[in-house]
Motif scaffolding. Structure first.
Motif, PDB file in Angstrom:
ATOM      1  N   UNK A 555       0.812  -1.217   0.000  1.00 46.03           N
ATOM      2  CA  UNK A 555       0.000   0.000   0.000  1.00 46.03           C
ATOM      3  C   UNK A 555       0.847   1.270   0.000  1.00 46.03           C
ATOM      4  N   UNK A 556       2.143   1.144   0.284  1.00 47.29           N
ATOM      5  CA  UNK A 556       3.042   2.301   0.254  1.00 47.29           C
ATOM      6  C   UNK A 556       3.346   2.643  -1.206  1.00 47.29           C
ATOM      7  N   UNK A 557       3.226   3.915  -1.611  1.00 48.63           N
ATOM      8  CA  UNK A 557       3.597   4.280  -2.990  1.00 48.63           C
ATOM      9  C   UNK A 557       5.016   3.805  -3.306  1.00 48.63           C
ATOM     10  N   UNK A 558       5.205   3.229  -4.484  1.00 41.30           N
ATOM     11  CA  UNK A 558       6.490   2.613  -4.822  1.00 41.30           C
ATOM     12  C   UNK A 558       7.652   3.591  -4.779  1.00 41.30           C
ATOM     13  N   UNK A 559       7.445   4.810  -5.220  1.00 41.24           N
ATOM     14  CA  UNK A 559       8.530   5.796  -5.176  1.00 41.24           C
ATOM     15  C   UNK A 559       8.946   6.089  -3.737  1.00 41.24           C
ATOM     16  N   UNK A 560       7.955   6.151  -2.846  1.00 38.59           N
ATOM     17  CA  UNK A 560       8.249   6.412  -1.431  1.00 38.59           C
ATOM     18  C   UNK A 560       8.998   5.238  -0.811  1.00 38.59           C
ATOM     19  N   UNK A 561       8.505   4.025  -1.090  1.00 34.96           N
ATOM     20  CA  UNK A 561       9.158   2.837  -0.533  1.00 34.96           C
ATOM     21  C   UNK A 561      10.589   2.724  -1.047  1.00 34.96           C
ATOM     22  N   UNK A 562      10.784   3.030  -2.325  1.00 29.74           N
ATOM     23  CA  UNK A 562      12.133   2.981  -2.897  1.00 29.74           C
ATOM     24  C   UNK A 562      13.056   3.953  -2.179  1.00 29.74           C
ATOM     25  N   UNK A 586      11.353 -10.918  -3.618  1.00 28.27           N
ATOM     26  CA  UNK A 586      11.636 -10.725  -5.052  1.00 28.27           C
ATOM     27  C   UNK A 586      11.101  -9.408  -5.591  1.00 28.27           C
ATOM     28  N   UNK A 587      11.465  -8.311  -4.899  1.00 25.30           N
ATOM     29  CA  UNK A 587      11.123  -6.976  -5.392  1.00 25.30           C
ATOM     30  C   UNK A 587      12.397  -6.239  -5.813  1.00 25.30           C
ATOM     31  N   UNK A 588      13.317  -6.978  -6.407  1.00 20.56           N
ATOM     32  CA  UNK A 588      14.601  -6.385  -6.791  1.00 20.56           C
ATOM     33  C   UNK A 588      14.430  -5.254  -7.791  1.00 20.56           C
ATOM     34  N   UNK A 589      13.393  -5.349  -8.640  1.00 26.22           N
ATOM     35  CA  UNK A 589      13.195  -4.315  -9.653  1.00 26.22           C
ATOM     36  C   UNK A 589      12.944  -2.941  -9.042  1.00 26.22           C
ATOM     37  N   UNK A 590      12.577  -2.907  -7.743  1.00 27.43           N
ATOM     38  CA  UNK A 590      12.290  -1.632  -7.103  1.00 27.43           C
ATOM     39  C   UNK A 590      13.531  -0.744  -7.017  1.00 27.43           C
ATOM     40  N   UNK A 591      14.714  -1.347  -6.747  1.00 28.99           N
ATOM     41  CA  UNK A 591      15.931  -0.541  -6.574  1.00 28.99           C
ATOM     42  C   UNK A 591      17.046  -0.959  -7.524  1.00 28.99           C
ATOM     43  N   UNK A 592      16.742  -1.871  -8.437  1.00 30.86           N
ATOM     44  CA  UNK A 592      17.778  -2.449  -9.295  1.00 30.86           C
ATOM     45  C   UNK A 592      18.492  -1.407 -10.152  1.00 30.86           C
ATOM     46  N   UNK A 593      17.773  -0.343 -10.502  1.00 26.53           N
ATOM     47  CA  UNK A 593      18.374   0.666 -11.371  1.00 26.53           C
ATOM     48  C   UNK A 593      19.466   1.470 -10.669  1.00 26.53           C
ATOM     49  N   UNK A 594      19.405   1.509  -9.350  1.00 26.64           N
ATOM     50  CA  UNK A 594      20.468   2.163  -8.585  1.00 26.64           C
ATOM     51  C   UNK A 594      21.494   1.079  -8.257  1.00 26.64           C
ATOM     52  N   UNK A 595      22.453   0.885  -9.144  1.00 24.27           N
ATOM     53  CA  UNK A 595      23.376  -0.247  -9.055  1.00 24.27           C
ATOM     54  C   UNK A 595      24.140  -0.270  -7.738  1.00 24.27           C
ATOM     55  N   UNK A 596      24.594   0.883  -7.284  1.00 20.31           N
ATOM     56  CA  UNK A 596      25.392   0.928  -6.058  1.00 20.31           C
ATOM     57  C   UNK A 596      24.555   0.513  -4.849  1.00 20.31           C
ATOM     58  N   UNK A 597      23.333   1.052  -4.744  1.00 21.23           N
ATOM     59  CA  UNK A 597      22.473   0.729  -3.608  1.00 21.23           C
ATOM     60  C   UNK A 597      22.034  -0.734  -3.657  1.00 21.23           C
ATOM     61  N   UNK A 598      21.746  -1.211  -4.854  1.00 20.76           N
ATOM     62  CA  UNK A 598      21.326  -2.600  -5.027  1.00 20.76           C
ATOM     63  C   UNK A 598      22.445  -3.553  -4.588  1.00 20.76           C
ATOM     64  N   UNK A 599      23.656  -3.266  -5.020  1.00 17.24           N
ATOM     65  CA  UNK A 599      24.797  -4.107  -4.665  1.00 17.24           C
ATOM     66  C   UNK A 599      25.080  -4.053  -3.166  1.00 17.24           C
ATOM     67  N   UNK A 600      24.958  -2.849  -2.589  1.00 19.06           N
ATOM     68  CA  UNK A 600      25.216  -2.690  -1.155  1.00 19.06           C
ATOM     69  C   UNK A 600      24.232  -3.514  -0.325  1.00 19.06           C
ATOM     70  N   UNK A 601      22.927  -3.471  -0.705  1.00 18.93           N
ATOM     71  CA  UNK A 601      21.925  -4.222   0.040  1.00 18.93           C
ATOM     72  C   UNK A 601      22.106  -5.727  -0.177  1.00 18.93           C
ATOM     73  N   UNK A 602      22.494  -6.119  -1.397  1.00 19.10           N
ATOM     74  CA  UNK A 602      22.725  -7.540  -1.678  1.00 19.10           C
ATOM     75  C   UNK A 602      23.901  -8.064  -0.865  1.00 19.10           C
ATOM     76  N   UNK A 603      24.969  -7.274  -0.753  1.00 17.93           N
ATOM     77  CA  UNK A 603      26.119  -7.699   0.050  1.00 17.93           C
ATOM     78  C   UNK A 603      25.702  -7.907   1.506  1.00 17.93           C
ATOM     79  N   UNK A 604      24.858  -7.003   1.992  1.00 20.35           N
ATOM     80  CA  UNK A 604      24.374  -7.153   3.364  1.00 20.35           C
ATOM     81  C   UNK A 604      23.507  -8.417   3.487  1.00 20.35           C
ATOM     82  N   UNK A 605      22.622  -8.658   2.530  1.00 28.00           N
ATOM     83  CA  UNK A 605      21.759  -9.846   2.561  1.00 28.00           C
ATOM     84  C   UNK A 605      22.583 -11.127   2.567  1.00 28.00           C
ATOM     85  N   UNK A 606      23.741 -11.101   1.894  1.00 28.03           N
ATOM     86  CA  UNK A 606      24.595 -12.282   1.813  1.00 28.03           C
ATOM     87  C   UNK A 606      25.366 -12.551   3.108  1.00 28.03           C
TER      88      UNK A 606
END
Length: 716
Positions: A555-562, A586-606
């Motif tokens: 229910x959160x607007x996608x831009x806000x959640x991103x 599996x909501x990777x498409x939400x931040x995938x375009x920001x490569x640095x942020x996506x990679x940073x969060x993935x490293x943390x998830x790992x």
């Protein structure tokens, strides 16, 4: 009278030592005594026209006598006393071409296997049961030639695909079984069936059902469908010939006063008649049935009941009120006015009466369904009267907490015998509950704490410790749930907690957050903290998880959640929740375009301490397939991961629902993360790492290599 649920996965539980004669009927199947399941129009006696099930195929009975059945080549034959062998039941079904690839095999309609086509007119007239899974014009012509007065027709699956097929007007006995769904939108075909005597609909699940299509039928037996949106319910009160009404599991009975208009009624089944989750419960007003002078049986187990007849009903023989919450004074008044009736009001009393008959006990491994006798082992067998009495005293349940149904078969099982006759078979479930398999309970019984402890300890003393271990694990999970609930409570603002305690729906729960945390960014941040409040398994949904994942975060607007996810501090509960949302859900498409942020969060998830979550992250990186995702997969393949240490009090997790994702990594648990990443690269056909990937694959144990190969095949 026994109205047997047609849930045919666990049909045969008990074997009769000798054939029993019931109302003049005796049954044998393939030379052995048979105790078939049946549908009985009048509970007074089994009679011609009633339906029995032989090898899951329903067929109508003729008059009393000995029925010897044989099953050959899918046909059910009756062997008469004079030696004649007559086919009395068969199935018309479909078969798909097994030679075709699986992705093409089930396209279109199956080939019809129709034994009716090889029968002459006399053979068709002799049939007493035809089960039809696939309908065709040829089948229709052959059905016209059946003895419609004496044959039971069952329609299943494909024969109900879009509409009720054009059955002959003279059909008297009809059973519909739609499986797990319902594709029959056009039910107007019912209107032509104005001679129906028996109609069985309880194994159908239509979203809507208009009872007006049944208007005018001379029904004597009717079972109602599981339907969410019924219409023209007033038609049900017009069946003045009806002898048996089966309304088990129906949510639309209202207070049931309309049943009093069924003046010929002998048997009422209205058990488990609970309302839908979003509906207010309406208790049955069974006092209204006092004027039904032919009524013999009332079954209202696990159904709210607010009143009962308090005057004499001369035909009344049996009333089942287990877990009905009927007022005690009303049950007492019913019993005083009808001393001839057996009134079942206590689960404990019923089981205790059976166990008191026992003079031998056999305790064995395994449960009460899906049995494999070759795998069962005897734990204890005894004729010690003191032991049997002591055990029987500890099958005491808490009735207020009972009535559910565990999905397993139990382990171990207690079999109680009187001589050679089994009087009760009771399965023990997870050290906490029991199931009386051959009894009349409406569900499983939750043992009292004292009974549970006694049985667990007694079994452990006899070298069977599984229930003890399950009970221990259950307590750990309960403690984990309390820990999780405590952490969530500490995160919730007081105003939100107060509003949630009053919420009666998901909409009201969402409103509790929106009203008390009006800033949408602050609300999104709170949702992420709640979702990531522990290092839990992402696939496990427990407590508030489902509401967060399915209602609140979407229910959160996608831009806000991103924006909130991109700004989360790492490490933190917010970042744990963000990782779970982005990778676990599996909501990777939400931040995938920001490569640095996506990679940073993935490293943390790992760094997650649970392997399943790290592998879920690797699977999402594989799906993303971006240069940054591939680079990270290569790094994990070469260097591995550095998981955080799991806090000791989080070793055990709460109970809940596990989700399974088709694109997950399927490798044995002991496989290192380096190999899981290598498999992802293999699935991506990454040329740069091809040699390294192959080296890792060949070094794996055989079981892991097989899973690897299966994953490659699935991709192709």
């Amino acid at each position: 009278m026994r109205l047997i649920p047609i849930i045919l996965g666990c049909l045969s539980l008990l074997a009769q030592a000798s054939a029993q004669t019931v109302d003049g009927y005796t049954f044998f199947l393939d030379g052995k005594p048979e105790d078939p399941y049946w549908l009985q129009v009048d509970s007074a006696a089994l009679s011609a026209g009633d339906v029995i099930y032989i090898r899951e195929i329903p067929l109508c009975l003729d008059g009393p006598g000995t029925y010897r059945f044989e099953v050959k080549n899918g046909l059910i034959r009756r062997i008469f006393d004079d030696g004649r062998s007559v086919v009395v039941a068969c199935e018309v079904n479909g078969k798909y071409d097994e030679s075709l690839p699986e992705e093409k095999r089930y396209n279109g309609h199956p080939k019809i296997i129709n034994p009716l086509s090889g029968m002459n007119d006399a053979a068709l007239k002799a049939l007493r049961g035809v089960s039809i899974d696939v309908w065709s014009d040829d089948v229709a012509k052959q059905v016209e030639k059946l003895d419609l007065e004496h044959v039971c027709i069952r329609l299943q699956a494909w024969s109900l695909h879009e509409c009720l097929p054009p059955l002959p007007k003279g059909v008297r006995t009809l059973i519909l079984h739609s499986g797990g769904g319902w594709g029959c939108e056009d039910m107007s075909g019912f209107r032509r069936l104005q001679k129906l005597r028996l109609l069985e609909l309880r194994n159908t699940m239509p979203g809507k059902f208009d009872f007006d299509v049944l208007k005018g039928m001379p029904l004597e037996y009717l079972s109602l469908p599981w339907v969410d949106e019924p219409s023209h319910l007033e038609v049900l009160a017009t069946f003045d010939k009806l002898k048996t009404l089966s309304a088990n599991n129906c949510s639309f009975l209202g207070d049931g006063r309309w049943i009093a208009q069924l003046t010929n009624l002998r048997t009422l089944y209205a058990s488990h008649a609970q309302p839908l989750p979003d509906k207010e419960p309406v208790a049955l007003d069974l006092a209204a049935l006092a004027g039904l002078q032919k009524l013999r049986e009332i079954h209202a187990q696990s159904t709210p009941v607010k009143s009962l007849p308090s005057t004499p009903m001369p035909a009344l023989a049996r009333v089942s009120l287990l877990l009905s919450n009927a007022p005690t004074e009303a049950m007492d008044a019913l019993a005083r006015a009808n001393p001839q009736a057996v009134i079942s009001r206590s689960m404990n009393a019923q089981l205790s009466a059976q166990l008191a008959k026992a003079d031998r006990i056999l305790v064995r491994t395994g449960g009460v369904c899906h049995r494999r006798a070759d795998n069962e082992k005897v734990i204890v067998e005894s004729r010690d009267a003191a032991l049997i009495a002591e055990l029987a005293q500890h099958f005491t349940i808490s009735e207020d907490a009972s009535g559910g149904h565990c999905m397993c078969c139990g382990n171990p099982t207690f079999e109680f015998y009187q001589g050679d006759k089994q009087v009760a078979m009771v399965a023990f479930h997870h050290g906490q509950s029991i199931r009386w398999a051959d009894g009349t309970w409406p569900g499983d019984g939750i043992l009292t704490e004292q009974s549970s402890a006694y049985l667990v300890e007694w079994l452990a003393k006899n070298n069977f410790t599984a229930p003890q271990e399950e009970l221990f694990e259950g307590r750990k999970r309960a403690a984990a749930q309390r820990r999780r609930d405590s952490r969530i409570s500490s995160l919730l603002p007081a105003a939100v907690s107060e509003s949630l305690s009053k919420a009666e729906s998901l909409d009201q729960a969402a409103e509790a957050f929106e009203k008390n945390v009006p800033d949408v960014k602050a609300r999104a941040s709170l949702y992420l903290r709640l979702l990531g409040c522990e290092d839990s398994t992402w696939a496990l949904t427990t407590g508030m998880d489902g509401m967060l994942q399915e209602t609140l975060l979407p229910a959160i607007p996608q831009d806000t959640l991103k924006a909130v996810i991109l700004a989360v501090p790492i490490p933190s509960e917010e970042s744990m929740g963000a990782a779970r949302w982005v990778f676990g859900q599996a909501h990777a498409d939400l931040i995938q375009q920001d490569a640095a942020a996506f990679t940073k969060l993935a490293r943390f998830a790992l760094t997650h301490p649970r392997q399943s979550n790290r592998w879920r992250t690797l699977a999402v990186l594989r799906e993303a397939g971006t240069p940054e995702a591939v680079t990270l997969l290569r790094q994990v393949m070469r260097e591995g991961t550095q998981p955080r240490e799991l806090e000791k009090d989080q070793t055990f997790e709460p109970g809940g629902q596990m989700s399974f994702y088709p694109n997950n990594i399927s490798l044995p648990d002991e496989t290192p993360d380096t190999a899981a990443a290598a498999l992802c690269l293999a699935l991506l056909a990454d040329a740069e790492t091809k040699a390294d990937v192959e080296k890792i694959r060949t070094s794996l144990p055989e079981a892991a290599r097989k899973e690897w190969e299966e994953a490659i095949k699935r991709k192709k």
